[in-house]
Motif scaffolding. Structure first.
Motif, PDB file in Angstrom:
ATOM      1  N   ALA A   1       5.134  38.384  20.585  1.00 26.52           N
ATOM      2  CA  ALA A   1       5.619  39.344  21.573  1.00 26.52           C
ATOM      3  C   ALA A   1       5.395  40.822  21.272  1.00 26.52           C
ATOM      4  O   ALA A   1       5.187  41.591  22.200  1.00 26.52           O
ATOM      5  CB  ALA A   1       7.100  39.098  21.841  1.00 26.52           C
ATOM      6  N   PRO A   2       5.432  41.293  20.033  1.00 23.38           N
ATOM      7  CA  PRO A   2       5.431  42.757  19.827  1.00 23.38           C
ATOM      8  C   PRO A   2       4.169  43.480  20.287  1.00 23.38           C
ATOM      9  O   PRO A   2       4.280  44.511  20.957  1.00 23.38           O
ATOM     10  CB  PRO A   2       5.616  42.918  18.321  1.00 23.38           C
ATOM     11  N   LEU A   3       3.006  42.993  19.943  1.00 24.37           N
ATOM     12  CA  LEU A   3       1.783  43.727  20.275  1.00 24.37           C
ATOM     13  C   LEU A   3       1.536  43.829  21.786  1.00 24.37           C
ATOM     14  O   LEU A   3       1.313  44.934  22.293  1.00 24.37           O
ATOM     15  CB  LEU A   3       0.582  43.108  19.565  1.00 24.37           C
ATOM     16  N   PRO A   4       1.586  42.724  22.554  1.00 22.25           N
ATOM     17  CA  PRO A   4       1.416  42.892  24.000  1.00 22.25           C
ATOM     18  C   PRO A   4       2.522  43.714  24.645  1.00 22.25           C
ATOM     19  O   PRO A   4       2.283  44.411  25.632  1.00 22.25           O
ATOM     20  CB  PRO A   4       1.429  41.460  24.544  1.00 22.25           C
ATOM     21  N   ALA A   5       3.730  43.655  24.090  1.00 22.25           N
ATOM     22  CA  ALA A   5       4.829  44.445  24.661  1.00 22.25           C
ATOM     23  C   ALA A   5       4.581  45.934  24.470  1.00 22.25           C
ATOM     24  O   ALA A   5       4.799  46.727  25.390  1.00 22.25           O
ATOM     25  CB  ALA A   5       6.150  44.030  24.031  1.00 22.25           C
ATOM     26  N   ILE A   6       4.106  46.326  23.301  1.00 25.24           N
ATOM     27  CA  ILE A   6       3.832  47.748  23.059  1.00 25.24           C
ATOM     28  C   ILE A   6       2.665  48.217  23.911  1.00 25.24           C
ATOM     29  O   ILE A   6       2.725  49.290  24.533  1.00 25.24           O
ATOM     30  CB  ILE A   6       3.582  47.987  21.563  1.00 25.24           C
ATOM     31  N   LEU A   7       1.599  47.418  23.965  1.00 24.71           N
ATOM     32  CA  LEU A   7       0.449  47.799  24.796  1.00 24.71           C
ATOM     33  C   LEU A   7       0.800  47.793  26.281  1.00 24.71           C
ATOM     34  O   LEU A   7       0.338  48.643  27.040  1.00 24.71           O
ATOM     35  CB  LEU A   7      -0.727  46.867  24.517  1.00 24.71           C
ATOM     36  N   GLY A   8       1.619  46.834  26.709  1.00 25.52           N
ATOM     37  CA  GLY A   8       2.073  46.810  28.096  1.00 25.52           C
ATOM     38  C   GLY A   8       2.934  48.010  28.434  1.00 25.52           C
ATOM     39  O   GLY A   8       2.876  48.545  29.543  1.00 25.52           O
ATOM     40  N   LEU A   9       3.734  48.449  27.471  1.00 27.21           N
ATOM     41  CA  LEU A   9       4.553  49.651  27.665  1.00 27.21           C
ATOM     42  C   LEU A   9       3.660  50.880  27.831  1.00 27.21           C
ATOM     43  O   LEU A   9       3.864  51.683  28.745  1.00 27.21           O
ATOM     44  CB  LEU A   9       5.497  49.827  26.482  1.00 27.21           C
ATOM     45  N   ILE A  10       2.651  51.009  26.996  1.00 30.76           N
ATOM     46  CA  ILE A  10       1.745  52.154  27.070  1.00 30.76           C
ATOM     47  C   ILE A  10       0.982  52.157  28.386  1.00 30.76           C
ATOM     48  O   ILE A  10       0.947  53.167  29.110  1.00 30.76           O
ATOM     49  CB  ILE A  10       0.784  52.155  25.870  1.00 30.76           C
ATOM     50  N   PHE A  11       0.359  51.031  28.728  1.00 33.92           N
ATOM     51  CA  PHE A  11      -0.433  50.987  29.958  1.00 33.92           C
ATOM     52  C   PHE A  11       0.434  50.961  31.209  1.00 33.92           C
ATOM     53  O   PHE A  11       0.001  51.382  32.284  1.00 33.92           O
ATOM     54  CB  PHE A  11      -1.390  49.795  29.941  1.00 33.92           C
TER      55      PHE A  11
ATOM     56  N   SER B   1       7.786  44.816  29.696  1.00 34.60           N
ATOM     57  CA  SER B   1       7.506  45.253  28.322  1.00 34.60           C
ATOM     58  C   SER B   1       8.789  45.664  27.619  1.00 34.60           C
ATOM     59  O   SER B   1       9.002  45.312  26.453  1.00 34.60           O
ATOM     60  CB  SER B   1       6.557  46.439  28.300  1.00 34.60           C
ATOM     61  N   VAL B   2       9.622  46.406  28.313  1.00 30.73           N
ATOM     62  CA  VAL B   2      10.894  46.824  27.727  1.00 30.73           C
ATOM     63  C   VAL B   2      11.764  45.605  27.428  1.00 30.73           C
ATOM     64  O   VAL B   2      12.419  45.540  26.377  1.00 30.73           O
ATOM     65  CB  VAL B   2      11.612  47.828  28.655  1.00 30.73           C
ATOM     66  N   LEU B   3      11.760  44.617  28.310  1.00 27.37           N
ATOM     67  CA  LEU B   3      12.539  43.409  28.069  1.00 27.37           C
ATOM     68  C   LEU B   3      12.013  42.631  26.865  1.00 27.37           C
ATOM     69  O   LEU B   3      12.795  42.100  26.066  1.00 27.37           O
ATOM     70  CB  LEU B   3      12.556  42.531  29.313  1.00 27.37           C
ATOM     71  N   PHE B   4      10.689  42.541  26.723  1.00 24.32           N
ATOM     72  CA  PHE B   4      10.119  41.858  25.569  1.00 24.32           C
ATOM     73  C   PHE B   4      10.421  42.598  24.275  1.00 24.32           C
ATOM     74  O   PHE B   4      10.706  41.978  23.250  1.00 24.32           O
ATOM     75  CB  PHE B   4       8.609  41.677  25.718  1.00 24.32           C
ATOM     76  N   ILE B   5      10.362  43.912  24.290  1.00 22.61           N
ATOM     77  CA  ILE B   5      10.704  44.684  23.095  1.00 22.61           C
ATOM     78  C   ILE B   5      12.185  44.503  22.755  1.00 22.61           C
ATOM     79  O   ILE B   5      12.551  44.349  21.585  1.00 22.61           O
ATOM     80  CB  ILE B   5      10.340  46.168  23.277  1.00 22.61           C
TER      81      ILE B   5
END
Length: 95
Positions: free
Chosen positions: A44-54, A77-81
């Motif tokens: 979860a962390p990497l796609p969540a951070i990239l999803g937050l940025i994009f 993304s915020v929910l996954f983080i």
């Protein structure tokens, strides 16, 4: 469908989040719930951070009607983080 490149990338990450949710739910109910927790911590962390940025960039760059997908990506993304941090810092395993 978003028109700008960050909007399209955020739509791609939204599809990834949908697959992650289905994968986690399958692991929780069919396989191993503790393995699902491990998968949340690993996947979860990497796609969540990239999803937050994009999601943020897509929300800024898109016009009025096309902001729906980047906003949904931003929220997921915020929910996954939050889920990642809750599992990482909120549970005590073994004492």
């Amino acid at each position: 469908m978003p028109k700008t490149l960050p909007g399209k990338i955020s739509a791609f990450f939204l599809v990834i989040f949908i697959f992650e949710i289905l994968f986690f739910l399958f692991n929780i109910y069919k396989e191993n719930p503790l393995g699902a927790i491990t998968n949340v911590l690993l996947i979860a962390p990497l796609p969540a951070i990239l999803g937050l940025i994009f999601g943020v960039i897509g929300t800024i760059k898109e016009k009025d009607n096309y902001k729906v997908i980047p906003i949904i990506t931003l929220i997921s993304s915020v929910l996954f983080i939050a889920l990642f941090l809750t599992i990482l810092l909120g549970f005590k395993f073994g004492g």
